[in-house]
Structures are given as structure tokens and as C-alpha cells.
Design an enzyme around this catalytic site. Structure first.
Site, mmCIF file in Angstrom:
data_model
loop_
_atom_site.group_PDB
_atom_site.id
_atom_site.type_symbol
_atom_site.label_atom_id
_atom_site.label_comp_id
_atom_site.label_asym_id
_atom_site.label_seq_id
_atom_site.Cartn_x
_atom_site.Cartn_y
_atom_site.Cartn_z
ATOM 1 N N ASP A 39 -2.886 -4.493 1.783
ATOM 2 C CA ASP A 39 -2.323 -3.188 2.482
ATOM 3 C C ASP A 39 -0.958 -3.604 2.883
ATOM 4 O O ASP A 39 -0.939 -4.473 3.663
ATOM 5 C CB ASP A 39 -3.478 -2.590 3.364
ATOM 6 C CG ASP A 39 -3.263 -1.289 3.043
ATOM 7 O OD1 ASP A 39 -2.383 -0.429 3.303
ATOM 8 O OD2 ASP A 39 -4.351 -0.781 2.979
ATOM 9 N N GLU A 55 0.997 4.684 -1.889
ATOM 10 C CA GLU A 55 0.262 5.966 -1.297
ATOM 11 C C GLU A 55 1.535 6.864 -0.980
ATOM 12 O O GLU A 55 2.252 6.732 -0.193
ATOM 13 C CB GLU A 55 -0.464 5.749 -0.073
ATOM 14 C CG GLU A 55 -1.436 6.693 0.587
ATOM 15 C CD GLU A 55 -1.632 6.770 2.145
ATOM 16 O OE1 GLU A 55 -2.563 7.385 2.284
ATOM 17 O OE2 GLU A 55 -0.857 6.064 2.730
ATOM 18 N N ASP A 96 1.205 1.876 2.028
ATOM 19 C CA ASP A 96 0.767 2.749 2.995
ATOM 20 C C ASP A 96 1.905 3.789 2.937
ATOM 21 O O ASP A 96 3.087 3.636 3.186
ATOM 22 C CB ASP A 96 0.489 2.070 4.496
ATOM 23 C CG ASP A 96 -0.270 3.154 5.273
ATOM 24 O OD1 ASP A 96 -1.399 3.326 4.874
ATOM 25 O OD2 ASP A 96 0.634 3.356 6.263
ATOM 26 N N HIS A 145 -10.625 5.455 2.700
ATOM 27 C CA HIS A 145 -11.025 5.105 4.184
ATOM 28 C C HIS A 145 -10.417 6.384 4.934
ATOM 29 O O HIS A 145 -10.844 6.584 6.263
ATOM 30 C CB HIS A 145 -10.562 3.895 4.810
ATOM 31 C CG HIS A 145 -9.165 3.921 4.814
ATOM 32 N ND1 HIS A 145 -8.237 3.849 3.586
ATOM 33 C CD2 HIS A 145 -8.157 3.892 5.713
ATOM 34 C CE1 HIS A 145 -6.955 3.712 3.817
ATOM 35 N NE2 HIS A 145 -6.730 4.015 5.138
ATOM 36 N N ASP A 146 -9.798 7.298 4.164
ATOM 37 C CA ASP A 146 -9.454 8.602 4.826
ATOM 38 C C ASP A 146 -10.161 9.959 4.400
ATOM 39 O O ASP A 146 -9.693 10.800 4.919
ATOM 40 C CB ASP A 146 -7.887 8.794 4.622
ATOM 41 C CG ASP A 146 -6.871 7.618 5.056
ATOM 42 O OD1 ASP A 146 -7.083 7.000 6.156
ATOM 43 O OD2 ASP A 146 -5.914 7.376 4.473
#
Ligand code: NOJ
Length: 576
Positions: free
Chosen positions: A101, A277, A209, A349-350
Site C-alpha cells: 500500500d 484508488e 491510496d 477494508h473500507d
């Protein structure tokens, strides 16, 4: 493009691990790297190609590691660099690549760069972040004095007042996540150096991210406050202005990504994976970002399809309208058909757990989890499996606000209640949408800590782990796990799954999701019943399909023209 020219990731499946919640090797209640290494055989059995690791870097953990204080080390909570090297080596030995990440829109406020930057207005790193004076005519530190009216994603204003200098710094996320100033070439060079360091260490790519937020339109200006005409100052009790138009896919975003590609990725394209993302990204922008000729990123995470059950905000929860979901995913399939590439995901995870969100996590949990996996994996793109999705893990039965850990959820509850919302209603929205639903511990077995930990888990284990767990599912050939394993296998065995073109059918049907894929003389039909009632799908030429090879289904021995509750089938025929 001939088949052998397709990039490797077009036939791959990625598995996301959220380290804090995956496997705890030392009993402190928090997952760690050694825990992941010890569970690699689970991933190998499932058949995935790539493991995306959510952040493991040193961090104050304000946002569970998405607030990084050192880009080139490992937080002791998760282990050491040696543990990471071991994970990389063990994954590679099983043919699994590791994608890190990359969180570079912001750092932690405890990162030495920011510590220097805030130390004085003439520090050489002052300009590495977004420092601005108070709004003219206001008193610094008073509500409404923020340089713009933007709200942060985690509630409250996006600017934090710094007493020492009297200026404000920008933080689109928590106040402990100051935004980096990508206009400054030194910032960009430092990030490129850091990325190259990770590649030298053996990692195989980056998940970037909120990468479409790194270019901001200058000067920062007030966003629209949906409630009323205004002079930019947010009235007490009102919501903040929308800064999105000034920082989503800003003016230099393509330049910054092309530069990053040239500085870091060029020459290694054949082995690496990059995925950006990008909240709010449109199909048209995604075409540009993922056009191979432009050398920016391989694929993006878009958010449209995970917004179809939301109204004005993510807390305004609406029932799923299948036609809207199909319209969105179908448009993305079409938009990236000629060049570019889709990433396919239901979960991360969101996001809340998809079986609770778009399926039936009660009576038809197993069947609807298989249906959702089938529909997603048969689209064109690279599928992402989030830990526990392959088990059909569900949302958690959070009873009270004290059960939540996520900064977004906890801040939202506090702010909404302060502004007069009914706490029970806020809690109901959190139960449906909170990111903590994805973050309860991975369910390995039926033991009290779910095989995740021998200690006290940092967030409660879902009580349904006594039935829903990896040990039970690996032993059961009809489980969600084995269905996902077969889907992953199918992508490898049948080229039409990865490379066939896509045609949506029955766009207006409120319960049936149906589409075909075609490559050369091979045609596949996926047909799925998104409801708890049997249905006879109105697929053109269905009778012909019923005699074709049934590649995969989720209801044993079901072959007739009617689909049972939550039934999904995949047919194959050759027209040659
Ligand atoms: C997106 C990440 O997925 C999310 O978990 C995080 O809170 C924000 N970016 C800020 O880094």
C-alpha cells in the site's frame, strides 16, 4: 493484441490482507506479519496470484496505519523488516506476488517531514505540506476562519489551526494526516526514491491510496455548501463545503502519475502491478489513467458501484436497486473495453461485507455469497478478494458505539449526535456501512479467538465464527471457499473469462443479473437471481443455453429454466 501479449495481471486474482485483522502470531490481539506468513498456505490453496498488504509501516495508528510516520520501516506492532523480507520470500516461493500500500497523499503528523515542516514558517520543508493563513478578516483559530470551507472525510473541517505559527495545514482525512504538497518537486523526488527502495527490496507493485487527490487546483477555494447560498463561511451547525472539485483528479494528476511511472516503474512493467484508488473517478478519466500508451497506472479502483445503495452520504443507506448496479458496472465494462482495464471488487477494508449488503446474510448466506463471487469474477477485469470474502464473512452485530474502533465511524457518531441526530439512527447507519464491518478478525476456526488470536482481539470477533470459518469451509467441498477457488481456477482455465468481450443482458430486469462474454468462438453466459424468490429469467435463447456445458453453479443438480432463490449459473458453448 494476441493472447500472449496480455499483461500478466489480466489473468490474475489479487487478495487483500488487512494485517491488523488477519492473523496474530504473538497473542497481543493485533495481527502481524509472522501471522500472515504462517497463513500463506490458505491463500495458496485458494489459488490467488497477488497479495496486497494494507499498510504495515510505522504509524501512530490514528487511521490504522494509513497515517505513516516512516515510509521505509515496519511498525513493531506488525514485526520487523526481517519479518517482511521473510513474508516476501515465502510468498514468492508459492508464486504469490506482494503489492504494498502506497499512502502518499498524506503522511502522519508524526512523520519527520511534517515535524520539520511545522517547526517554523521558514523551514525548508515548510512547503512540503499545505500551509495557508486564516481567511482574511477572521481571527485564526475561530470557527469559520479556516482558509477554505472544505470538510474532511472524517468529519469536521479539513484545515487544522497550528497555534505556533498561526497558520493552518490541510488534512483531507484526520488532523493527524496532513496532505503532502505534490507541487513541490522535492516531495515527488523523495517519494520516487522511497518507491524504488521498495522495489529493490523485492515487492511487486503498489496499491496507491487516494492517489487522484494528490493534485490540487490552486489557489484552494471554497466548495459548494449544499444547504444554502453562502459567503464561504460555514454557518454553525451546517455541513462543510465540498472541496472535491478542487482535489479530485486535479489539473496535474496525469502529469504526476506519468512522472512516477517514468521514475519508478519504467523498465519493470512486465513484472509489476500498479492500481490507483480513485474516489469520484469517472469512466472517461479512468480511460486516460489506464490507457497503456499513457504509462500512468495499470488499473484504478472506482467507487460508483459501491455508492449505488447510498443517498446524500454514505450514512444515508438505501436498498440495492439492481438495475442501477448493472447500469454502472455495465458502463464501466463498455468504457474500458477497447483500452484500459477494470479492477473488480465488492469488498475491501473500507466497505461493509458484500453478503450483508447486496446478498442475504441470513437464510441464504452461502448461496448468495457464491452468487456475488460468481457475478463479479465473470466480469472483465482483475478481481480483488478481501480477506474473509472467500468464507462469506458477514457484517458484525455491533451493539453500541463502544464496539466500534474506526476513526471515521467514531467521529461521525460524535459529530452527528452533537448536531442533534438520533443516536439510534446514527448507530443503525453505522451497523450497515461502518468500515469496522470489514475489520473484525479473520475467522480461521471455531475457537474463542476464531484462531485469529490467543489474546484479546483489538476489535470483537464476529460470534458467527463458530459456523463461518476457514477450517470448516476448507473441509466442505460445497463451501463458499471452494466456490471462490473454482472461480479463480476458471479464470486461468478459460481464456474467455479474462479476455472475452462483455455484453449486458436484461438491463431493466430488477432481479436477474445476466451477461455474456465472447472470445473467438467461445461464448459464456452468466445468469444470477438476486432475490429470495425463484425466477424464470427472460434471457434471449435461454433454451439453447440450457443444453450447453454448465461450468459452475451454486445449486446442485439445478438445470431447468427456473433459477432458485439466489441461484447463479455459468454456461459455456462453442459457436465454432
Ligand atoms: C483510503 C483508505 O483505503 C482508507 O482506509 C483511508 O482511511 C484513507 N484512504 C486515508 O488514507
Amino acid at each position: 493484441m494476441t493472447r500472449s501479449e496480455h499483461p500478466w495481471w489480466t489473468t490474475s486474482v489479487v487478495y487483500q490482507v488487512y494485517p491488523r485483522s488477519f492473523a496474530d502470531s504473538d497473542g497481543d490481539g493485533i495481527g502481524d506479519l509472522a501471522g500472515i506468513t504462517a497463513r500463506l498456505d490458505h491463500l495458496h490453496r485458494l489459488g490467488i496470484d497477488v497479495l496486497w498488504l494494507s499498510p504495515i509501516y510505522p504509524s501512530p495508528q490514528d487511521d490504522n496505519g494509513y497515517d505513516i510516520s516512516d515510509y521505509q520501516d515496519v511498525d513493531p506492532l506488525f514485526g520487523s523488516l526481517a519479518d517482511l523480507d521473510e513474508l516476501i520470500a515465502q510468498a514468492h516461493a508459492r508464486g504469490i506476488k506482494i503489492v504494498m500500500d502506497l499512502v502518499v497523499n498524506h503522511t502522519s503528523d508524526e512523520h519527520p517531514w511534517f515535524v520539520e515542516s511545522r517547526s517554523s514558517t521558514d523551514n525548508p520543508k515548510r512547503d512540503w505540506y499545505w500551509w495557508r493563513p486564516a481567511r482574511p478578516g477572521t481571527t485564526p483559530g475561530e470557527p469559520g476562519a479556516e482558509p477554505t470551507n472544505w470538510g474532511s472525510f472524517f468529519s469536521g473541517p479539513a484545515w487544522e489551526h497550528d497555534e505556533a505559527s498561526g497558520e493552518y495545514y490541510l488534512h483531507l482525512f484526520s488532523r493527524k494526516q496532513p496532505d503532502l504538497n505534490w507541487e513541490n518537486p522535492e516531495v515527488r523526488r523523495a517519494i520516487h526514491r522511497m518507491m524504488r527502495w521498495w522495489l529493490d527490496r523485492g515487492v511487486d507493485g503498489f496499491r496507491m491510496d487516494v492517489i487522484n487527490m494528490i493534485s490540487k487546483e490552486l489557489p484552494p477555494r471554497d466548495g459548494v455548501v449544499p444547504t444554502a447560498e453562502h459567503d464561504g463561511v460555514v454557518p454553525p451547525g451546517a455541513i462543510h463545503g465540498d472541496g472535491g472539485p478542487f482535489f479530485l483528479c486535479g489539473p496535474r494528476i496525469h502529469e504526476f502519475l506519468a512522472e512516477m511511472h517514468a521514475e519508478v516503474v519504467a523498465g519493470h512493467e512486465a513484472t509489476l502491478l500498479t492500481v490507483g484508488e480513485m474516489p469520484g473517478v469517472t469512466v472517461e478519466e479512468a480511460q486516460l489513467f489506464t490507457d497503456p500508451e499513457r504509462h500512468e497506472v495499470d488499473m484504478v479502483f472506482q467507487f460508483e458501484h459501491v455508492g449505488v445503495d447510498q443517498g446524500d452520504s454514505k450514512w444515508d443507506v438505501l436498498p440495492l436497486r439492481l438495475t442501477v448496479l448493472k447500469e454502472s458496472l455495465g458502463r464501466w465494462q463498455e468504457g474500458l473495453a477497447k483500452s484500459g482495464w477494470n479492477s473488480l471488487y465488492w469488498n475491501n477494508h473500507d466497505q461493509p461485507r458484500v453478503v450483508s449488503r447486496f446478498g442475504d446474510d441470513d437464510e441464504h448466506r452461502v448461496r448468495s455469497a457464491k452468487l456475488l463471487g460468481t457475478v463479479l469474477h465473470l466480469h472483465r477485469g482483475t478481481p480483488y478478494v478481501y480477506q474473509g470474502e472467500e468464507l462469506g464473512m458477514t457484517n458484525a452485530p455491533f451493539a453500541a458505539i463502544d464496539d466500534f474502533r474506526d476513526i471515521e465511524s467514531v467521529n461521525h457518531f460524535r459529530h452527528a449526535v452533537e448536531l442533534g441526530a438520533d443516536p439510534d439512527q446514527v448507530l443503525a447507519a453505522l451497523r450497515a456501512m461502518s468500515r469496522d464491518n470489514a475489520r473484525t478478525p479473520m475467522q480461521w476456526d471455531a475457537s474463542p479467538g476464531a484462531g485469529f488470536t490467543t489474546g484479546t482481539p483489538w476489535i470483537g470477533v464476529n460470534p458467527n465464527h463458530v459456523e463461518v470459518n476457514a477450517e470448516a469451509e476448507v473441509a466442505d467441498p460445497d463451501s463458499v471457499f471452494h466456490h471462490y477457488r473454482r472461480l479463480i481456477e476458471l479464470r486461468r482455465a478459460e481464456p474467455a473469462v479474462a479476455h472475452g468481450d462483455f455484453t449486458m443482458l436484461l438491463e431493466d430486469d430488477p432481479v436477474v443479473y445476466a451477461f455474456t462474454r465472447r472470445l473467438d468462438d467461445v461464448e459464456l453466459l452468466t445468469v444470477a437471481n438476486f432475490s429470495g424468490e425463484p425466477v424464470r429469467p427472460d434471457v434471449p435463447g435461454l433454451d439453447g443455453w440450457l443444453g450447453a456445458e454448465l461450468l459452475l453453479g451454486n445449486v446442485p443438480d439445478s438445470t431447468g429454466p427456473e433459477l432458485a432463490e439466489w441461484e447463479a449459473r455459468v454456461y459455456r458453448r462453442s459457436t465454432g
